[in-house]
Each structure stands twice: as structure tokens, then as C-alpha cells.
Design an enzyme around this catalytic site. Sequence first.
Site, short mmCIF file in Angstrom:
data_model
loop_
_atom_site.label_atom_id
_atom_site.label_comp_id
_atom_site.label_asym_id
_atom_site.label_seq_id
_atom_site.Cartn_x
_atom_site.Cartn_y
_atom_site.Cartn_z
CD GLU A 1 7.81 78.19 -24.76
OE1 GLU A 1 6.90 78.48 -25.55
OE2 GLU A 1 8.51 77.18 -24.88
CD GLU B 1 6.83 73.98 -21.85
OE1 GLU B 1 6.92 73.71 -23.06
OE2 GLU B 1 6.16 74.93 -21.41
C1 BG6 Z 1 6.20 75.19 -25.56
C2 BG6 Z 1 4.98 75.63 -24.83
O1 BG6 Z 1 6.38 76.11 -26.57
O2 BG6 Z 1 6.22 73.98 -26.23
C3 BG6 Z 1 3.93 74.56 -24.62
O3 BG6 Z 1 5.26 76.25 -23.61
C4 BG6 Z 1 3.89 73.66 -25.85
O4 BG6 Z 1 2.73 75.19 -24.35
C5 BG6 Z 1 5.23 73.00 -26.03
O5 BG6 Z 1 2.86 72.74 -25.84
C6 BG6 Z 1 5.29 72.05 -27.21
O6 BG6 Z 1 4.88 72.69 -28.37
P1 BG6 Z 1 3.72 72.12 -29.29
O7 BG6 Z 1 3.44 73.19 -30.26
O8 BG6 Z 1 4.27 70.89 -29.92
O9 BG6 Z 1 2.58 71.83 -28.39
#
Ligand code: BG6
Length: 494
Positions: free
Chosen positions: A201, A391
Amino acid sequence: MSFPKGFLWGGATAANQYEGGFDEGGKGLTAVDVMTNGSATTPRQVTWTRADGTTGQSPMVWGADFKVPADATPAMVPDAYYPSHGGTDFYHHYQEDIELMAKAGFTTFRFSIAWSRIFPTGEETTPNEAGLAFYEKVIDLCVQNHIEPCITLQHYDTPLALVQKYGGWQDRRLVDLFAHYAAVVFKRYAGKVHYYTTFNEINAMDEAPYLGGGLTDPTPQNRAQGAHNQFLASAKAVRAAHELNADIQVGMMLAYQPVYAETCNPADQLAVMQNMEHGLFYADVQAGGAYPKARLIQYEKAGIHLDITPEDEALLRTYPADFLGFSCYTSSVITADPTRDENAQGNLGGGTVKNPYLETNAWGWATDPIVLRLALNTLWHRYHKPLFVVENGLGWADEVAADGQIHDDYRINYLRYAVQSMQDAINEDGVEMIGYALWSAIDLVSNGTGEMKKRYGLVYVDRDDWGNGSLKRTPKDSYHWYQKVIATNGDDLA
Ligand code: BG6
């Protein structure tokens, strides 16, 4: 109409949220190792010390207002709880976890290497053999199980020593340190690893500059230079991989969130356009190979002086990312009306108003059934680079039922939309994709809140917000559902 043959199916994790073993095997501390846990309403804190021994902490608030006092350095302090230190202990459970991934039918596993496990302070010339050997065991196990590793070189975990000494990525010296680290890793795992992404990111430099770049003083100037330095480091990594000629593809990784205008008021439309361009700037440079003029105009107006040379420009042009990896969880809604801010939540911030058509989870992230189709179309038509969803997933406070199982039908519903969306993007819209690595393969610590209870995994891990629990792994209902999806290459979504 199913997915292309060879489409990669799997899941993702990140060292700082999953691995644990933070001080084992010669690993150095990272920026995240001095971050406490928080909650949906309380921000995580970065702890620090001063030369006179006094300690303190500063909240990590989304946006850019986090700052370590000028006379302090980020450091661990007594009595604080740091969830990255144990994660969910992949360091000691990697065999069991990879076996679970193999049984689910994974053909890819995205994980990150902690730079400080290979170079503990980031500045050594010789790598830490114990760190290289650990990831080699992980990689070998993946390969034996026909799982293609997809490795992130920095997932929010700049070595702490570089944060303390240089204030993070705003300092150009990090470019060659990172390039050296990348080259060592490529060479060591040559022939076994074909997919890398450089910075997780990368646009976090705007929204969360301590996470994205270890910035302790995130002025607009430092954020602009920090991003530029990461672009250069990334291009140098692409060059090193191609020179090694080991069939390695080095991608970029963007947090992408489609943005809707609240109304058809032209002012709202303009706000959406500006918001989108602001985020896509990072991909314009990394995938397109050059700065968009609009960004340079903004820098000039803001009095930002970028240290950029003609050699830098040539490097960016010659070594763009091989593919575009991105995270995408939800969409957001924008209004140009400055009096309205409903504190809508989402990844790396979110929009200004809530979407009345969508349901949200307990952390305010909306479930949008077509978000991936929209994202894939925008990115494909703008860049024409193969796309890899690295992701996507649903955070939920899963409960263990009386039968000892986790019945996460809400997650299955979310993932079903995601797979259908990708299928439509490929088969209806002609988008080219490499694969899908959902977040997360196994339960891990939340990045935004540092909580354990905001779970994303296909596999439940018995651990709570304060590090208690047996660490026992239990596949959730979504694990069994995904197993069937993979086995049918995306045909059976029931
Ligand atoms: C992304 C990141 O922003 O979202 C991850 O690359 C992160 O590291 C994922 O865990 C989900 O976000 P969160 O804050 O719910 O863990």
C-alpha cells in the site's frame, strides 16, 4: 465462464501482524514493534523515549498528524502491550499453517519478509543468515506443496534503526539500503519465488506516513520525498530482478478504494475526480513510469521541493512495476459539502459520508458487492498491467460456537461477491488477472487497530487482544467454502 487456467488462488498475511518472534533469530526491531494496540474508537500509539529517560506515546491517527516529538525517538517503553511481538506466531507455526493452506488448495501464499530479519538495522552489508534461512524453510515448504510464494518486501515495517537515525523514508539513503536488501533476497530465493511486491500500500505515505514510511515528522515535504524515495527503491528492485534474469516479476502494491459521489452535483463529481487522482498518482508513477503533471503542479503550489534528478526520471521510466497488486476492501462516498463529515470508515481512512445502500461491519467498513469489479476495471483500463488482488476480505469479531466451530456465513457472503465480481471483470469486461490472495489466510492482528478480535482469517487462532490464548488453529466455515471454490476454479460458489 470460469477463471483462466493457472489463475492463482490463495491468501495473504504480513510479518508484523502474523509472524511474531520479534526478537528471535537475530531480528532487529521494526517501526511497528513500538506500536501499541488500540480499538475501533482508540487509535494505536507509537511509544518513544527522550535522552533524559522520560517516555511517552503519540496517537497514530489516520491522515498525517502523527508526530514523534522532535527531541524523542520511537522506542519500546515498559508496561505497554505490543501486538506485533507475538502476532499469531507464524514463526513457530509455519509448518502447520502452510499445511492448512495446502489442504485448502492454495496455489499462492502472499506473505512479507521483515527487512530487519535479514538486515537487523537495515545498514549491515552482510545479511543475517538465520533470517534468510527462516524464510527459505517457508518458501521450500510452499514450493513442495505447489504454492507459489508472493513476497512483499516491506509491509509497514521499516527497520526501527532507520526510523530513529534518519526519520524514515524521507531520507534518500534508504533507497540503496533497500535495493541491496531486495537484491540479496532475489538472489537467495532465485528459481523458487517468481512474484514479489515492493511496498505494501505505497499510498499509505499520504494517509499513514509512519506505517508507510516510518516518518517521524510527516510534513507534506517529507511525505512527497518519502514517496519519491520509495519509487526509486522499487525501480531499483525491478532492475535487480531483471538483471538476475531468474523469471522474477516485481509488482507494485496500491491500496485502492473506489469512490462514489454522494450526488450528481458537479462539485461532488469534481471532489471524486480529485480524490481518485490523488490515490492513483502512486500507480501512475510505478506502473506508468512518470509523475503526472497535476501532482507536480500541486507540489509547486504547496511549496514542496522534490529532490528529483534526470537520472531518477530515467530510472522510473525504464523500470516500472511488472504487475499491479492492490488491496481492495470497500468503497467510499464523497461530498464536496465541507459541513458534512459522518466519519465514514474504510481502509486507510475512508470517505466523508456513509453509503445508505450498504451494510457495514462493527468497524464501519461497508460491504460493497461490486467493489472488485469496479476496481479491476479502473486499474486495467488505465494501466494495462496484469492485476493481482493481493488483499480483500471481511473483518469480524468471530465467535467460537458451542460445537467448537466458527460459522462465519457473513464472510462467505462477502467472499462470494468478491469472486463473482472478479469473474465478471474477467469474462464480461476483459480484464487480465494473475490471481486472488484474500486477507487473510490465517487470523492475525489488525493493522489499523492492533486488535486480535478484528479477524479476517479462514482459520481461527485462539488468541485475544492481550496476547492470551493457546494459539490453536481451527478452520472456519469460510475455509471449507473457499476449498470448494478453488477446487472448481471459481465455478462452485454455493
Ligand atoms: C490493509 C493492510 O490496509 O488492510 C493490512 O495492508 C491490513 O496490513 C488490512 O491488515 C486490513 O486492515 P485492518 O486495519 O482491518 O487490519
